[in-house]
Design an enzyme around this catalytic site. Sequence first.
Site, PDB file in Angstrom:
ATOM      1  CD  GLU A  74      13.693  64.264  24.171  1.00 27.69           C
ATOM      2  OE1 GLU A  74      14.110  63.246  24.758  1.00 27.69           O
ATOM      3  OE2 GLU A  74      14.431  64.986  23.482  1.00 27.69           O
ATOM      4  CB  CYS A 234      31.461  59.578  22.599  1.00 23.70           C
ATOM      5  SG  CYS A 234      32.356  59.033  24.078  1.00 23.70           S
ATOM      6  CB  CYS A 244      36.265  62.478  19.245  1.00 22.15           C
ATOM      7  SG  CYS A 244      35.537  63.242  20.720  1.00 22.15           S
ATOM      8  CB  CYS A 250      39.069  62.231  25.879  1.00 24.61           C
ATOM      9  SG  CYS A 250      38.173  60.789  26.488  1.00 24.61           S
TER      10      CYS A 250
END
Length: 336
Positions: A74, A234, A244, A250
Amino acid sequence: MTSPATTDDTRPTVPGSGPRAAPATATAAARADLVFTPEPMLVHERVIDWFEVHARDLPWRAPECSPWGVMVSEVMLQQTPVVRVLPRWRDWMQRWPRPVDLAQAPTAEVLTAWDRLGYPRRALRLQAAAQAMVERHSGEVPDTAEALRELPGVGEYTAAAVACFAFNQPEVVVDTNIRRVHARAFTGDALPGKTYTSAQRKLAVELMPATAPDGGATACAWNASAMELGALICTARAPQCEICPVADLCAWRAAGSPAPTEEQQTRGQGWAGTDRQVRGAIMAVLRTGDAVERDELLEALPLPEASAEQRARCLDSLIGDGLAAQTETRVSLPGA
């Protein structure tokens, strides 16, 4: 998962999307002109199912990866693409597989191993966090976002992400990719803009799946899945709407895929001629391991466009950040 929905005859739906529910409160407040907002539970279901099939096989996602491995990933992934992080992460985990190993490592070695990942202060912050884990947590990564935030150099995002991805704690995780998915799917915006706004924060909280039914497993899966969707499908510049899993749900697509407004645009940071480039060139020399005369170092940088003033300023800033050290007239990595 099933997804109950209610009809709203005053707002048209996208073909194939089925009935819709009223928009989330933060969404409605942000865009009162929206004609379509998807049912969050249906989006959760679709995106999580897509992730289970298409998620990248990354070592920090493996069941056997330690919480420390998740935390290292991370920190490294902040503002750095996966392709550059992978070799460095593997090398890092081989060198320092536990927080105590990094805590005891010489600073010069840590900065050398960070190599060209960029923003090398992250390496020092990660080492400081490891040292705090040894002092406060018996050398283990703490398992709550609250405890993680108390570590030096650990902010809201990193604490939430580690708690979620390492310990299955259903924290609200929001990075740039997730913000973009939220913006397009639920608010109808092309891009979320540079600033993480209070409205976006509220929306992210509202979009989190309920934790009671499964102890937060779906919420954690949503975080990982939305992040991957933003990274692979995206995307900011070339979204692949044709593949997608939620294209028909969307709000941005329903609005005709409008171009980003001036406020939504983010300007990419240049590199050539910037202080970041000069600092990077200095660090590249110092990572060779030998102390070098200050004047020789600055004069030999392969940056003919950089002025003497900029070179000196950048070196002094590296010293001030603890990334370089000067003894009399010679410069090296700290502790080298």
